[in-house]
Design a protein around this motif. Structure first.
Motif, mmCIF file in Angstrom:
data_model
loop_
_atom_site.group_PDB
_atom_site.id
_atom_site.type_symbol
_atom_site.label_atom_id
_atom_site.label_comp_id
_atom_site.label_asym_id
_atom_site.label_seq_id
_atom_site.Cartn_x
_atom_site.Cartn_y
_atom_site.Cartn_z
ATOM 1 N N GLU A 40 0.832 -1.195 0.000
ATOM 2 C CA GLU A 40 0.000 0.000 0.000
ATOM 3 C C GLU A 40 0.872 1.252 0.000
ATOM 4 O O GLU A 40 1.702 1.436 0.888
ATOM 5 N N GLY A 41 0.701 2.091 -1.018
ATOM 6 C CA GLY A 41 1.365 3.390 -1.030
ATOM 7 C C GLY A 41 2.807 3.404 -1.486
ATOM 8 O O GLY A 41 3.435 4.470 -1.500
ATOM 9 N N GLU A 42 3.374 2.277 -1.857
ATOM 10 C CA GLU A 42 4.786 2.279 -2.246
ATOM 11 C C GLU A 42 4.975 2.945 -3.607
ATOM 12 O O GLU A 42 4.148 2.816 -4.505
ATOM 13 N N PRO A 43 6.088 3.675 -3.803
ATOM 14 C CA PRO A 43 6.372 4.275 -5.112
ATOM 15 C C PRO A 43 6.779 3.200 -6.113
ATOM 16 O O PRO A 43 7.500 2.260 -5.771
ATOM 17 N N LEU A 44 6.340 3.353 -7.350
ATOM 18 C CA LEU A 44 6.736 2.426 -8.399
ATOM 19 C C LEU A 44 7.998 2.932 -9.106
ATOM 20 O O LEU A 44 8.523 4.007 -8.814
ATOM 21 N N TRP A 45 8.462 2.142 -10.083
ATOM 22 C CA TRP A 45 9.747 2.394 -10.732
ATOM 23 C C TRP A 45 9.839 3.794 -11.336
ATOM 24 O O TRP A 45 10.882 4.440 -11.283
ATOM 25 N N GLY A 46 8.751 4.290 -11.913
ATOM 26 C CA GLY A 46 8.803 5.569 -12.617
ATOM 27 C C GLY A 46 9.332 6.700 -11.756
ATOM 28 O O GLY A 46 10.189 7.481 -12.188
ATOM 29 N N LYS A 47 8.837 6.819 -10.529
ATOM 30 C CA LYS A 47 9.282 7.903 -9.649
ATOM 31 C C LYS A 47 10.751 7.733 -9.277
ATOM 32 O O LYS A 47 11.498 8.711 -9.158
ATOM 33 N N LEU A 48 11.154 6.512 -9.078
ATOM 34 C CA LEU A 48 12.557 6.230 -8.753
ATOM 35 C C LEU A 48 13.467 6.636 -9.914
ATOM 36 O O LEU A 48 14.529 7.237 -9.726
ATOM 37 N N ASP A 49 13.041 6.310 -11.125
ATOM 38 C CA ASP A 49 13.812 6.626 -12.319
ATOM 39 C C ASP A 49 13.983 8.139 -12.476
ATOM 40 O O ASP A 49 15.077 8.629 -12.793
#
Length: 304
Positions: free
Chosen positions: A186-195
């Motif tokens: 729940e609520g974790e950031p996905l790859w896009g934001k990390l990139d």
């Protein structure tokens, strides 16, 4: 893999890796061993830098907040490895969900609907114990040296670590985060934001070390081979490197450390040679070093 296509034995792979890295360290004469910060150093898996650590080619600062996993690390001390029983992220208080299955503990609760779709409904538990913990930012740890390589695997908290490590990462050449393709928590950031964050800090995606798919839950799952029918990506480990299009902005030491990391941690032989070429262009090493390195590569990666 051998010249005839058969898989290489693990001891032989490790021996050849050691030869390549020893050659590079002798030819490059770096100022110090590769510095690695490992956030989420749970010994459930053998880290990709294990062989490098064994031969004294790196120094590791491993952060592990789970008491049981930390105790395992402390019970098996390694030369050059320093273990810290702290949770890393955005500084302040956080709630740790101490999942009973090793490796699933996180600052985020497992999302019931997600893991049901992914065919792992048992990953959601109503009885998961939680505890308030103190989170520290890497940038706030004055005694922690700037790493050359940052590795992160903390089940969704990778973005907070990177956002709060801009000063520590200012000279780093590589970041290896776990990246999530499909939300598990729940609520974790996905790859896009990390990139986006890594690009803002001057890093570019180099490769995926691996990606992990799973079979989607379906009525015929019992008739399908789980290893053959796995349609949904979950996560993987990505390798980001400092922008290689401006190597003139890198110091000689950064090029040396990235060459060693590429050869000894994530097996990017072309990147290692790229670094050697740039050092040769500068007159920092001889023009024959790159050819000598390729001589030591396994036959299956070379033109005969």
């Amino acid at each position: 893999m051998s010249a005839d296509g058969a898989p290489e034995s693990a001891p032989r792979v490790r021996r050849l890796l050691r030869q390549r890295v020893e050659y590079l360290r002798a030819a490059l004469a770096p100022e110090r061993p590769l510095r690695i910060v490992d956030v989420g150093a749970n010994p459930i898996n053998t880290p990709d830098y294990d062989a490098l650590l064994e031969m004294g080619g790196c120094e590791v600062w491993g952060f592990e907040p789970e008491d049981k996993a930390f105790a395992e690390l402390e019970a098996n001390p390694r030369p050059g490895a320093h273990y810290i029983n702290k949770a890393v992220g955005a500084p302040g208080k956080g709630t740790f969900h101490n999942h009973p299955q090793n490796g699933l503990g996180s600052l985020y609760p497992v999302r019931k609907e997600s893991v049901a779709f992914l065919g792992h409904p048992g990953w959601h538990r109503d009885d998961v114990e939680t505890a308030e913990i103190d989170l520290v930012a890497l940038d706030d740890l004055d005694d922690l040296p700037r790493p050359d390589l940052l590795k992160i695997d903390i089940q969704g908290g990778e973005l907070d670590v990177i956002r709060n490590a801009r000063e520590k990462l200012s000279q780093a050449v590589c970041v290896i985060p776990e990246v999530r393709f499909y939300r598990m928590y729940e609520g974790e950031p996905l790859w896009g934001k990390l990139d986006v964050e890594l690009h803002d800090q001057g890093f570019v995606l180099h490769k995926l070390l691996f990606s992990k798919p799973t079979m989607i839950a379906n009525s015929q799952a019992g008739r399908l081979k789980g290893k053959a029918v796995r349609g949904q990506l979950i996560d993987g480990d990505a390798v980001y490197i400092r922008n290689p299009e401006v190597p003139q902005d890198w110091s000689d030491e950064q090029l040396k450390q990235l060459a060693i990391a590429a050869a000894g941690v994530f097996s990017s032989f072309d990147l290692a040679v790229f670094c050697l070429d740039r050092l040769s262009d500068r007159g920092a090493i001889g023009p024959d070093v790159a050819a000598g390195f390729v001589d030591l590569l396994p036959g299956w990666v070379k033109n005969t």
